[in-house]
Design a protein around this motif. Structure first.
Motif, PDB file in Angstrom:
ATOM      1  N   GLN A  12       0.827  -1.209   0.000  1.00 58.36           N
ATOM      2  CA  GLN A  12       0.000   0.000   0.000  1.00 58.36           C
ATOM      3  C   GLN A  12       0.864   1.262   0.000  1.00 58.36           C
ATOM      4  O   GLN A  12       0.575   2.223  -0.713  1.00 58.36           O
ATOM      5  N   GLU A  13       1.925   1.246   0.780  1.00 58.96           N
ATOM      6  CA  GLU A  13       2.808   2.421   0.819  1.00 58.96           C
ATOM      7  C   GLU A  13       3.485   2.653  -0.527  1.00 58.96           C
ATOM      8  O   GLU A  13       3.629   3.796  -0.969  1.00 58.96           O
ATOM      9  N   ARG A  14       3.882   1.570  -1.191  1.00 63.66           N
ATOM     10  CA  ARG A  14       4.538   1.708  -2.490  1.00 63.66           C
ATOM     11  C   ARG A  14       3.570   2.261  -3.539  1.00 63.66           C
ATOM     12  O   ARG A  14       3.936   3.070  -4.385  1.00 63.66           O
ATOM     13  N   TYR A  15       2.326   1.803  -3.481  1.00 66.91           N
ATOM     14  CA  TYR A  15       1.322   2.284  -4.441  1.00 66.91           C
ATOM     15  C   TYR A  15       0.813   3.686  -4.119  1.00 66.91           C
ATOM     16  O   TYR A  15       0.174   4.321  -4.958  1.00 66.91           O
ATOM     17  N   SER A  16       1.086   4.174  -2.908  1.00 65.61           N
ATOM     18  CA  SER A  16       0.606   5.515  -2.534  1.00 65.61           C
ATOM     19  C   SER A  16       1.260   6.608  -3.375  1.00 65.61           C
ATOM     20  O   SER A  16       0.775   7.738  -3.403  1.00 65.61           O
TER      21      SER A  16
END
Length: 203
Positions: A103-107
């Protein structure tokens, strides 16, 4: 972040029936940890962590249109590779840790994205001199002697003192099941992807 979590497991082919090379006899509790070279943990902790060979499915919601679902078997280097963000280390992580990183990478690309991580049902394998060899669903905490009982117990020709437990990472432990029945601390835990081979005695 409202992450959704569902963790089950995966498995592949049927039981191993070939003989395995000897290895040191089991003498005490086994610490089973991640298979990616990170620090070890107890068997209970390992239950919650992904392993090499697990099939991971990642789905997305919260944005329109969401990224397409991604399903991949964790590679030998412990990673999966997702569109846009590339390689992500999965082996050794809990589902929550993996979801958080994804999720953090896709943010970088989405501000309201929700990631959901799932894995397929997990199995263990029992072969050799048992009455019902095969693949069995791993449903939780399980020991070698319990796994053998789930496979119909030993045949009359089983060599109970040299049972081989082959871990998913290829490491092998020899278990004396006669002693393990009397002393639970000598009865190692079985993890998803493990194989148990009961050899034949020659007398």
């Amino acid at each position: 972040m409202g992450l959704v979590l569902s963790l089950v497991g995966c498995g592949t082919a049927g039981p191993e029936t070939a003989a395995f090379p000897d290895s040191p006899t089991w003498t005490g509790p086994l610490s089973t940890g991640p298979t990616n070279g990170t620090s070890g943990s107890s068997p209970a902790a390992a239950v919650e962590r992904f392993r090499v060979g697990d099939t991971v499915t990642v789905t997305f919601s919260g944005v329109e249109p969401p990224p397409p679902p991604h399903e991949e078997r964790i590679k030998e280097d412990g990673t999966i590779t997702l569109p846009m963000i590339g390689s992500v280390l999965a082996a050794g992580k809990t589902a929550g840790e993996l979801q958080k990183e994804i999720q953090e990478r896709y943010s970088r690309y989405y501000t309201r994205l929700t990631a959901t991580v799932k894995s397929l049902e997990r199995f263990y394998y029992v072969g050799g001199e048992v009455r019902s060899p095969g693949r069995f669903p791993w449903l939780g905490e399980l020991t070698v002697t319990q796994a053998i009982q789930s496979a119909g117990d030993f045949t009359d020709f089983a060599r109970k003192t040299r049972v081989l437990l082959v871990r998913a990472d290829g490491s092998t432990v020899v278990v004396d099941c006669r002693k393990a029945i009397e002393r639970p601390e000598l009865d190692p835990k079985v993890m998803p992807g493990d194989r148990i081979h009961v050899p034949r005695r020659f007398w």
